[in-house]
Design a protein around this motif. Structure first.
Motif: not given
Length: 280
Positions: A221-238
């Motif tokens: 779950a930690e790895a999956m959360n990390a993958a989510r947080q560093i996705g291009d769409d999430t980074l740009q949105r944040n």
């Protein structure tokens, strides 16, 4: 993740106590500073003054936290060495040549340009080394919302996966093509490179659990959360921007999670062929 008291790697180049100076940034390195700084909210203005020089002193006091993080990285790297040696033997029929990981504090230099906290961890094909300032783990936890030791292990495994790609000849071929095509096509190839590295990271996680029993409840779950947080769409949105798919270079959060899971569930390097995939 169970890592304390376990074998570390000898393939660590520790530059944390080296004096600093100016680390000059070439085009790729300069771009990395701008992009990572933009996504992480880091003020990179001081780094870009003076003709592209990256000022500041490397080295400095090594804290107890620094030493613990270095030990953690060493153990994680050792695990990747054993896992990929067996995978190359059984699935590729070749011998795996382990990567060297450069630990630094502050700034250092590489054939791919200057390295700093603003650039984040990266693999440099020029000298076949991974560059990592363990302070990035703090950035992951505090600025990206990706905390946990297995989230940090995922980052290390992802960069090692780029070395795996280099060993297989995939990285060199992909980058050669990128240099000859349009920016949009180059970005698409970059996304496929990164997603394959995520898939290889998933394979590593599966094999590390099978060989060493290191995973604990919540690690995936930690790895999956990390993958989510560093996705291009999430980074740009944040960063307060509207996601622009044509600028993506690493893949969306969903894509990064999906390809990590593909590797984790299959354990087969053939399942990580992002370059033949019609839909990522």
């Amino acid at each position: 993740m169970k890592w304390k008291g376990r074998r570390g790697s000898r393939n660590i180049e520790d530059r944390r106590r080296m004096g600093g100076g100016k680390a000059q940034l070439g085009g790729v390195g300069l771009l990395a500073v701008v992009v990572i700084g933009y996504f992480l909210g880091v003020d990179v203005t001081p780094l870009l003054q003076g003709g592209g020089g990256l000022g500041g002193e490397g080295g400095g006091e090594i804290t107890q936290a620094d030493e613990q993080e270095a030990e953690f990285v060493s153990v994680t790297l050792a695990d990747t060495e054993e896992v990929w040696a067996e995978l190359f033997r059984n699935q590729v029929g070749e011998v795996y040549d382990p990567v060297t990981l450069v630990l630094y504090k502050g700034v250092t230099q590489s054939p791919c340009g200057g390295a700093s906290g603003a650039t984040g961890p990266f693999y440099c094909p020029g000298d076949r080394k991974v560059y990592l300032d363990t302070a990035f783990f703090t950035t992951m936890a505090r600025q990206l919302g990706a905390s946990g030791d297995f989230a940090a292990a995922y980052v290390v495994a992802h960069e090692v996966a780029h070395h795996v790609q280099n060993e297989l000849g995939v990285l060199g071929q992909a980058n050669a093509i990128r240099a000859q095509v349009s920016e949009a096509e180059s970005n698409d190839i970059s996304v496929r490179i990164e997603l394959q590295a995520d898939c290889y990271s998933g394979i590593w996680a599966r094999e590390a659990q099978a060989r060493f029993g290191t995973l604990e409840r919540g690690d995936i779950a930690e790895a999956m959360n990390a993958a989510r947080q560093i996705g291009d769409d999430t980074l740009q949105r944040n960063a307060g921007r509207v996601p622009m798919p044509h600028t993506f270079t690493h893949g969306t959060s969903a894509q990064r999670q999906d390809w990590f899971l593909r590797g984790y569930e299959s354990g087969d390097m053939r399942s990580c062929d992002t370059f033949s995939a019609r839909q990522l």
